[in-house]
Design a protein around this motif. Structure first.
Motif, mmCIF file in Angstrom:
data_model
loop_
_atom_site.group_PDB
_atom_site.id
_atom_site.type_symbol
_atom_site.label_atom_id
_atom_site.label_comp_id
_atom_site.label_asym_id
_atom_site.label_seq_id
_atom_site.Cartn_x
_atom_site.Cartn_y
_atom_site.Cartn_z
ATOM 1 N N SER A 112 -55.823 77.855 95.959
ATOM 2 C CA SER A 112 -55.166 76.893 96.449
ATOM 3 C C SER A 112 -55.434 75.570 95.724
ATOM 4 C CB SER A 112 -55.734 76.785 98.062
ATOM 5 O OG SER A 112 -55.112 75.922 98.731
ATOM 6 N N THR A 113 -54.533 74.645 96.248
ATOM 7 C CA THR A 113 -54.598 73.328 95.742
ATOM 8 C C THR A 113 -54.708 72.350 96.927
ATOM 9 O OG1 THR A 113 -52.302 73.037 96.103
ATOM 10 C CG2 THR A 113 -52.880 73.981 93.995
ATOM 11 N N VAL A 114 -55.391 70.893 96.374
ATOM 12 C CA VAL A 114 -55.556 70.053 97.518
ATOM 13 C C VAL A 114 -54.192 69.777 98.325
ATOM 14 C CG1 VAL A 114 -55.905 67.540 98.063
ATOM 15 C CG2 VAL A 114 -57.325 69.023 96.343
ATOM 16 N N HIS A 115 -52.933 69.733 97.532
ATOM 17 C CA HIS A 115 -51.581 69.577 98.246
ATOM 18 C C HIS A 115 -51.609 70.600 99.142
ATOM 19 C CE1 HIS A 115 -47.182 70.009 98.230
ATOM 20 N NE2 HIS A 115 -47.527 68.690 98.707
ATOM 21 N N LEU A 116 -51.713 71.940 98.829
ATOM 22 C CA LEU A 116 -51.413 73.005 99.772
ATOM 23 C C LEU A 116 -52.503 73.031 101.022
ATOM 24 C CD1 LEU A 116 -51.060 76.112 97.504
ATOM 25 C CD2 LEU A 116 -49.168 74.852 98.857
ATOM 26 N N GLU A 117 -53.502 72.637 100.831
ATOM 27 C CA GLU A 117 -54.453 72.581 101.737
ATOM 28 C C GLU A 117 -54.067 71.309 102.889
ATOM 29 O OE1 GLU A 117 -58.613 72.217 100.197
ATOM 30 O OE2 GLU A 117 -58.348 74.226 99.223
ATOM 31 N N ASP A 145 -60.066 74.932 80.052
ATOM 32 C CA ASP A 145 -59.431 75.459 78.799
ATOM 33 C C ASP A 145 -58.314 76.444 79.394
ATOM 34 O OD1 ASP A 145 -60.932 74.354 76.420
ATOM 35 O OD2 ASP A 145 -62.464 74.904 77.565
ATOM 36 N N HIS A 146 -58.587 77.136 80.561
ATOM 37 C CA HIS A 146 -57.664 78.045 81.193
ATOM 38 C C HIS A 146 -57.920 78.041 82.588
ATOM 39 C CE1 HIS A 146 -57.179 80.299 77.231
ATOM 40 N NE2 HIS A 146 -58.619 80.266 77.160
ATOM 41 N N VAL A 147 -56.447 77.952 83.214
ATOM 42 C CA VAL A 147 -56.604 77.865 84.624
ATOM 43 C C VAL A 147 -55.917 79.271 85.206
ATOM 44 C CG1 VAL A 147 -55.650 76.727 86.635
ATOM 45 C CG2 VAL A 147 -56.376 75.410 84.666
ATOM 46 N N PHE A 148 -56.729 79.877 85.915
ATOM 47 C CA PHE A 148 -56.206 81.345 86.562
ATOM 48 C C PHE A 148 -55.948 80.998 87.881
ATOM 49 C CE2 PHE A 148 -58.571 82.702 83.027
ATOM 50 C CZ PHE A 148 -57.625 83.636 82.183
ATOM 51 N N THR A 149 -54.607 81.232 88.622
ATOM 52 C CA THR A 149 -54.295 81.221 89.813
ATOM 53 C C THR A 149 -54.174 82.353 90.491
ATOM 54 O OG1 THR A 149 -52.099 81.084 89.584
ATOM 55 C CG2 THR A 149 -53.076 78.937 89.736
ATOM 56 N N THR A 150 -54.891 82.426 91.852
ATOM 57 C CA THR A 150 -54.962 83.857 92.336
ATOM 58 C C THR A 150 -53.789 83.918 93.391
ATOM 59 O OG1 THR A 150 -56.269 83.103 94.149
ATOM 60 C CG2 THR A 150 -57.601 83.985 92.267
ATOM 61 N N GLN A 156 -47.385 77.697 91.422
ATOM 62 C CA GLN A 156 -46.139 76.752 91.595
ATOM 63 C C GLN A 156 -46.495 75.396 92.209
ATOM 64 O OE1 GLN A 156 -43.263 79.091 93.953
ATOM 65 N NE2 GLN A 156 -41.720 77.330 93.843
ATOM 66 N N ASP A 157 -47.424 75.206 93.012
ATOM 67 C CA ASP A 157 -47.834 74.023 93.457
ATOM 68 C C ASP A 157 -48.602 73.229 92.377
ATOM 69 O OD1 ASP A 157 -47.917 72.201 95.895
ATOM 70 O OD2 ASP A 157 -50.119 72.287 95.279
ATOM 71 N N ILE A 158 -49.348 73.683 91.471
ATOM 72 C CA ILE A 158 -49.668 72.956 90.162
ATOM 73 C C ILE A 158 -48.809 72.654 89.406
ATOM 74 C CG2 ILE A 158 -51.112 73.491 88.363
ATOM 75 C CD1 ILE A 158 -52.928 75.115 89.849
ATOM 76 N N VAL A 159 -47.769 73.492 89.386
ATOM 77 C CA VAL A 159 -46.647 72.955 88.545
ATOM 78 C C VAL A 159 -45.704 72.016 88.799
ATOM 79 C CG1 VAL A 159 -44.381 74.110 87.175
ATOM 80 C CG2 VAL A 159 -46.524 75.513 87.160
#
Length: 161
Positions: A112-117, A145-150, A156-159
């Motif tokens: 999740s992201t802060v925005h979604l939360e 170095d790498h970000v894996f979203t679950t 989409q929110d990060i982008v």
């Protein structure tokens, strides 16, 4: 080829326990060890009494002092590590402050992201808390170095944000 050692950091429970974060960290540790890599998990949480004592000792510096204590334990494990170290974070709050070190990589798993939360939380954070968490998240995304979203919605929110 240099050896790679993995350290999974968790501030939501023991990463070696199969119930922490639906078993993802413990499964990662087991899979990496099965492939012959050196891998361990570090639980960044303290019990209630330890948290209380650290808060009394360090006040506002509690978070940094807690991390310093845990990192000193981690240094013992890392002694003798020859090669690259990869830190796998399951939270943006476990990222280091300061510059990246040579031979160390950071990988972030996000569900999740802060925005979604902030959109779906029952008890919303105040503006100061939200701003601090967003800064931590931005710093972690910059250092990683790498970000894996679950989830697709987290990606989409990060982008978008």
């Amino acid at each position: 080829m240099k050896a790679v050692s993995f350290v999974i950091l968790s501030n939501i429970g023991n990463p070696t326990h199969p119930r922490t974060w639906s078993g993802t960290p413990s499964n990662l540790i087991a899979a990496l060890q099965k492939k012959g890599y050196r891998a361990t998990g570090v639980d960044l949480t303290f019990g209630r009494f330890a948290r209380s004592a650290l808060w009394r000792l360090y006040g506002k510096e509690y978070g940094r002092s807690r991390l310093s204590l845990l990192l000193s334990q981690l240094r013992l494990w890392l002694m003798g590590v020859d090669g690259e170290i990869v830190f796998l974070h399951i939270s943006t709050t476990s990222f280091p402050v300061g510059k990246k070190k040579a031979g160390v990589r950071h990988v972030l798993f996000m569900d999740s992201t802060v925005h979604l939360e902030s959109l779906y939380t029952i008890s919303p954070l105040n503006d100061g808390q939200t701003k601090k968490r967003e800064e931590d998240e931005r710093r972690a995304l910059t250092i990683a170095d790498h970000v894996f979203t679950t989830s697709e919605c987290a990606r989409q929110d990060i982008v978008e944000h």
